[in-house]
Design an enzyme around this catalytic site. Sequence first.
Site, mmCIF file in Angstrom:
data_model
loop_
_atom_site.group_PDB
_atom_site.id
_atom_site.type_symbol
_atom_site.label_atom_id
_atom_site.label_comp_id
_atom_site.label_asym_id
_atom_site.label_seq_id
_atom_site.Cartn_x
_atom_site.Cartn_y
_atom_site.Cartn_z
ATOM 1 N N ARG A 181 0.833 -1.205 0.000
ATOM 2 C CA ARG A 181 0.000 0.000 0.000
ATOM 3 C C ARG A 181 0.867 1.255 0.000
ATOM 4 O O ARG A 181 1.870 1.329 0.719
ATOM 5 C CB ARG A 181 -0.936 0.009 1.213
ATOM 6 C CG ARG A 181 -1.904 -1.139 1.174
ATOM 7 C CD ARG A 181 -3.124 -0.940 2.059
ATOM 8 N NE ARG A 181 -3.865 -2.194 2.121
ATOM 9 C CZ ARG A 181 -4.666 -2.651 1.159
ATOM 10 N NH1 ARG A 181 -4.874 -1.936 0.065
ATOM 11 N NH2 ARG A 181 -5.277 -3.810 1.284
ATOM 12 N N ASP A 182 0.450 2.229 -0.829
ATOM 13 C CA ASP A 182 1.158 3.506 -0.872
ATOM 14 C C ASP A 182 0.988 4.209 0.477
ATOM 15 O O ASP A 182 -0.092 4.225 1.056
ATOM 16 C CB ASP A 182 0.598 4.376 -2.005
ATOM 17 C CG ASP A 182 1.528 5.522 -2.353
ATOM 18 O OD1 ASP A 182 2.100 5.513 -3.456
ATOM 19 O OD2 ASP A 182 1.694 6.441 -1.509
ATOM 20 N N ILE A 183 2.071 4.808 0.967
ATOM 21 C CA ILE A 183 2.062 5.468 2.268
ATOM 22 C C ILE A 183 1.204 6.729 2.256
ATOM 23 O O ILE A 183 0.755 7.190 3.309
ATOM 24 C CB ILE A 183 3.521 5.775 2.696
ATOM 25 C CG1 ILE A 183 3.648 5.905 4.198
ATOM 26 C CG2 ILE A 183 4.062 6.995 1.978
ATOM 27 C CD1 ILE A 183 5.087 5.893 4.695
ATOM 28 N N ASN B 298 4.770 6.720 -13.544
ATOM 29 C CA ASN B 298 5.418 8.024 -13.685
ATOM 30 C C ASN B 298 6.873 7.787 -14.079
ATOM 31 O O ASN B 298 7.553 6.957 -13.483
ATOM 32 C CB ASN B 298 5.360 8.799 -12.365
ATOM 33 C CG ASN B 298 3.943 9.167 -11.983
ATOM 34 O OD1 ASN B 298 3.115 9.463 -12.845
ATOM 35 N ND2 ASN B 298 3.646 9.158 -10.695
ATOM 36 N N VAL C 230 10.368 8.240 -6.665
ATOM 37 C CA VAL C 230 11.139 7.058 -6.282
ATOM 38 C C VAL C 230 11.624 6.404 -7.576
ATOM 39 O O VAL C 230 10.811 5.979 -8.411
ATOM 40 C CB VAL C 230 10.299 6.067 -5.455
ATOM 41 C CG1 VAL C 230 11.127 4.820 -5.125
ATOM 42 C CG2 VAL C 230 9.789 6.728 -4.168
ATOM 43 N N HIS D 178 7.936 1.154 -10.644
ATOM 44 C CA HIS D 178 6.716 0.787 -9.917
ATOM 45 C C HIS D 178 5.506 1.207 -10.725
ATOM 46 O O HIS D 178 5.554 2.182 -11.455
ATOM 47 C CB HIS D 178 6.672 1.446 -8.536
ATOM 48 C CG HIS D 178 6.805 2.943 -8.569
ATOM 49 N ND1 HIS D 178 8.019 3.574 -8.639
ATOM 50 C CD2 HIS D 178 5.880 3.926 -8.557
ATOM 51 C CE1 HIS D 178 7.846 4.884 -8.654
ATOM 52 N NE2 HIS D 178 6.546 5.128 -8.619
ATOM 53 N N HIS E 217 1.521 2.310 -10.147
ATOM 54 C CA HIS E 217 0.472 2.680 -9.196
ATOM 55 C C HIS E 217 -0.824 2.006 -9.645
ATOM 56 O O HIS E 217 -1.228 2.149 -10.798
ATOM 57 C CB HIS E 217 0.229 4.190 -9.221
ATOM 58 C CG HIS E 217 1.356 5.027 -8.743
ATOM 59 N ND1 HIS E 217 1.385 5.602 -7.495
ATOM 60 C CD2 HIS E 217 2.493 5.429 -9.360
ATOM 61 C CE1 HIS E 217 2.488 6.318 -7.363
ATOM 62 N NE2 HIS E 217 3.187 6.233 -8.474
HETATM 63 P P1 5GP Z 1 6.162 8.199 -7.828
HETATM 64 O O1 5GP Z 1 5.781 9.610 -7.511
HETATM 65 O O2 5GP Z 1 7.665 8.012 -7.826
HETATM 66 O O3 5GP Z 1 5.498 7.643 -9.057
HETATM 67 O O4 5GP Z 1 5.549 7.328 -6.656
HETATM 68 C C1 5GP Z 1 6.222 7.034 -5.482
HETATM 69 C C2 5GP Z 1 5.168 6.656 -4.483
HETATM 70 O O5 5GP Z 1 5.811 6.008 -3.408
HETATM 71 C C3 5GP Z 1 4.415 7.845 -3.888
HETATM 72 O O6 5GP Z 1 3.024 7.710 -4.171
HETATM 73 C C4 5GP Z 1 4.710 7.770 -2.396
HETATM 74 O O7 5GP Z 1 3.595 8.082 -1.591
HETATM 75 C C5 5GP Z 1 5.146 6.333 -2.223
HETATM 76 N N1 5GP Z 1 6.115 6.135 -1.150
HETATM 77 C C6 5GP Z 1 7.250 6.853 -0.939
HETATM 78 N N2 5GP Z 1 7.914 6.371 0.125
HETATM 79 C C7 5GP Z 1 7.189 5.308 0.574
HETATM 80 C C8 5GP Z 1 7.378 4.395 1.657
HETATM 81 O O8 5GP Z 1 8.350 4.435 2.421
HETATM 82 N N3 5GP Z 1 6.431 3.444 1.826
HETATM 83 C C9 5GP Z 1 5.341 3.345 1.002
HETATM 84 N N4 5GP Z 1 4.465 2.374 1.266
HETATM 85 N N5 5GP Z 1 5.137 4.189 -0.029
HETATM 86 C C10 5GP Z 1 6.051 5.162 -0.229
#
Ligand code: 5GP
Length: 119
Positions: free
Chosen positions: A34-36, A92, A101, A105, A107
């Site tokens: 799950r996303d944080i 993304n 990140v 990944h 979403h």
């Molecule tokens: P991006 O913006 O790179 O596509 O998505 C990265 C996602 O990782 C974001 O939606 C963010 O909330 C999630 N995220 C970042 N750090 C952590 C973490 O430590 N744990 C979890 N579960 N999600 C994270």
Amino acid sequence: MAAPTEADCIFCKIVAGDIPATVVRETERTVAFRDINPQAPTHVLVIPKAHYPNAGALAAAEPELAAALLTEAAEVAAEEKIAESGYRLIFNTGAGAGQTVFHAHVHLLGGERFHEGLV
Ligand code: 5GP
Ligand code: ZN
């Protein structure tokens, strides 16, 4: 040749168990958690355990693993009971597109009214 892990990568640390995450599914080569900071009632990230900086790099190096992210996302959607109501998969790529990140990944976003405010 991609490095299997990267020292300062937060998702590599989740794969290693060094940072806790709410894991909803795991296979030999993927993890879904799950996303944080959820942006929808269901917001799960599906990642390869191997480190690639983004989805394109993953697909170029290991197309079957890239496909596994999609099949795992579909499995999570079914388990979360959003397969029929519908869900969105987002990759993304690059800071300019909101990638924060740099470990590939996808979403998985779904659930009631999830689409409001999203592209
Ligand atoms: P991006 O913006 O790179 O596509 O998505 C990265 C996602 O990782 C974001 O939606 C963010 O909330 C999630 N995220 C970042 N750090 C952590 C973490 O430590 N744990 C979890 N579960 N999600 C994270
Ligand atoms: Zn990583």
